[in-house]
Design an enzyme around this catalytic site. Structure first.
Site, mmCIF file in Angstrom:
data_model
loop_
_atom_site.group_PDB
_atom_site.id
_atom_site.type_symbol
_atom_site.label_atom_id
_atom_site.label_comp_id
_atom_site.label_asym_id
_atom_site.label_seq_id
_atom_site.Cartn_x
_atom_site.Cartn_y
_atom_site.Cartn_z
ATOM 1 N N ARG A 12 -37.864 20.694 28.322
ATOM 2 C CA ARG A 12 -38.171 21.682 29.651
ATOM 3 C C ARG A 12 -35.749 21.542 29.401
ATOM 4 O O ARG A 12 -35.723 22.597 29.145
ATOM 5 C CB ARG A 12 -38.518 21.473 30.699
ATOM 6 C CG ARG A 12 -37.491 22.696 31.435
ATOM 7 C CD ARG A 12 -37.429 22.344 32.625
ATOM 8 N NE ARG A 12 -36.848 21.829 32.734
ATOM 9 C CZ ARG A 12 -35.917 21.728 34.131
ATOM 10 N NH1 ARG A 12 -34.595 22.851 34.079
ATOM 11 N NH2 ARG A 12 -35.662 20.310 34.797
ATOM 12 N N ASP A 13 -35.343 20.489 29.941
ATOM 13 C CA ASP A 13 -33.561 20.896 30.566
ATOM 14 C C ASP A 13 -32.723 20.451 28.627
ATOM 15 O O ASP A 13 -31.875 20.669 29.134
ATOM 16 C CB ASP A 13 -33.686 19.634 31.044
ATOM 17 C CG ASP A 13 -32.700 19.852 31.946
ATOM 18 O OD1 ASP A 13 -32.106 20.881 31.754
ATOM 19 O OD2 ASP A 13 -32.352 19.048 33.235
ATOM 20 N N HIS A 203 -32.854 13.076 39.224
ATOM 21 C CA HIS A 203 -32.340 13.953 38.691
ATOM 22 C C HIS A 203 -30.418 13.245 38.590
ATOM 23 O O HIS A 203 -30.538 13.917 39.275
ATOM 24 C CB HIS A 203 -33.133 15.567 38.472
ATOM 25 C CG HIS A 203 -32.937 15.515 37.443
ATOM 26 N ND1 HIS A 203 -33.818 16.123 36.601
ATOM 27 C CD2 HIS A 203 -31.561 16.510 36.907
ATOM 28 C CE1 HIS A 203 -33.129 16.477 35.468
ATOM 29 N NE2 HIS A 203 -31.871 16.907 35.537
ATOM 30 N N HIS A 205 -27.237 14.300 36.735
ATOM 31 C CA HIS A 205 -26.527 14.665 34.891
ATOM 32 C C HIS A 205 -25.480 14.012 35.138
ATOM 33 O O HIS A 205 -25.022 13.122 35.799
ATOM 34 C CB HIS A 205 -26.111 15.925 35.482
ATOM 35 C CG HIS A 205 -27.357 17.286 35.382
ATOM 36 N ND1 HIS A 205 -26.734 18.574 34.763
ATOM 37 C CD2 HIS A 205 -27.750 16.973 35.341
ATOM 38 C CE1 HIS A 205 -27.780 18.891 34.891
ATOM 39 N NE2 HIS A 205 -28.939 17.846 35.039
ATOM 40 N N CYS A 236 -27.699 22.792 33.222
ATOM 41 C CA CYS A 236 -28.898 24.315 33.543
ATOM 42 C C CYS A 236 -27.669 25.396 33.566
ATOM 43 O O CYS A 236 -26.832 25.026 33.778
ATOM 44 C CB CYS A 236 -28.180 24.561 36.130
ATOM 45 S SG CYS A 236 -28.765 25.580 36.676
ATOM 46 N N ASN A 245 -27.222 15.791 30.462
ATOM 47 C CA ASN A 245 -27.706 14.752 31.497
ATOM 48 C C ASN A 245 -28.290 13.389 31.035
ATOM 49 O O ASN A 245 -27.594 12.936 30.351
ATOM 50 C CB ASN A 245 -29.824 15.373 30.944
ATOM 51 C CG ASN A 245 -29.811 16.475 32.426
ATOM 52 O OD1 ASN A 245 -29.938 16.730 32.910
ATOM 53 N ND2 ASN A 245 -30.085 17.482 31.367
#
Length: 291
Positions: A12-13, A203, A205, A236, A245
């Site tokens: 996803r990310d 989470h 980064h 994002c 990330n």
């Protein structure tokens, strides 16, 4: 050995920022290698408008394939609104991350809603799907590309209405990688003190090379659920400077070497990272892909 649950959010990310569409067969192949390494928790997609994020236009098809092909794996999807929750539920997803930003500016840029509108939308989701597992993803917990760190002391106050609504799990997200260990320690201690029964995820980064130390700081404070992306892909799309990330293979290597139990075979995970790098074009920030 203390068990740490690694949540792989790369499909996803990691993929959402890539301009070139990744064929669904390639996505499934990468997910399969992640599963083979022992990862049990995967956020595989987001149910959003394909106009906003074209890369995730295959969310329903990918979900149906993953649920069928990999039984026993805990798949989840990110949703920004009721429509996304409806689509996720119809596809068979029973666990979602609902995203809202601590920053008013980023909430508007990311999901085009005010704070009040985001909260009211979650109320609708809870009413429509009372059995759906919901983790609140609190974006820009530690800083925002528009407001910087102006609001990061408001986390406890901001969460109050969500806790009253019945949310039991929060993912504290450093959306642009501006946190330092002191920030992480203060925020986690404040949240745990105010809401001792709340389940926490983290989470982080790695934009400023702080992903590993900030994540480990959270682990030392008792957080046992960490998010990362294979190869360090991601960021994002609505937060300038949010690239990078924490790489799953990097954090798993460190934790395994320190005798934490991740349940993940590092050699197979590294193989998955190298396979992904060969199959798709992206900005890979992982440090172990060349060994």
């Amino acid at each position: 050995m203390r068990y740490i649950e690694v949540y792989e959010v790369g499909p996803r990310d990691g993929f959402q920022n890539l301009d070139e569409y990744i064929p669904i067969e390639t996505k499934v192949g990468i997910i399969e290698k992640i599963v083979q390494s022992g990862v049990q928790n995967i956020q595989h997609t987001s149910f959003v408008s394909p106009k906003a994020i074209p890369q995730l236009k295959d969310s329903r098809e990918l979900t149906e394939i993953c649920l069928s092909k990999f039984p026993g794996i805990n798949f989840s999807a990110l949703v920004p609104n009721l429509k996304g929750a409806i689509l996720a539920s119809e596809a068979g997803v029973n666990a979602i991350s609902y995203v809202v930003s601590l920053s008013k500016s980023h909430n508007k840029a990311n999901i085009n809603r005010t704070h009040e509108e985001s909260f009211n939308e979650l109320v609708k989701i809870r009413d429509a799907y009372p059995d759906l597992e919901i983790c609140l993803d609190l974006s820009t917990t530690f800083g925002c590309p528009f407001e910087m760190k102006e609001n990061n002391n408001r986390v406890v106050e901001f969460l109050e209405n969500y806790i009253k609504l019945g949310i039991k799990e929060i993912n504290l997200c450093d959306t642009i990688g501006v946190a330092n260990p002191q920030d992480v320690k203060k925020t986690i201690n404040d949240v745990k003190s105010a809401y001792p029964n709340l389940e926490l995820q983290i989470h982080i980064h790695d934009t400023r090379n702080m992903g590993m130390i900030n994540t480990f700081t959270a682990i030392q404070l008792g957080v046992a659920k960490i998010q990362s992306t294979l190869g360090g892909l991601g960021g994002c799309p609505f937060a300038p400077g949010a690239s990078g990330n924490l790489a799953t293979e990097d954090i798993v290597y460190m934790l395994n070497d320190m005798n934490y139990d991740t349940g993940i075979e590092f050699s197979l995970l590294l193989e998955a990272a190298k396979y992904q790098k060969k199959e798709i074009t992206g900005n890979f920030s992982g440090h172990l892909q060349f060994i």
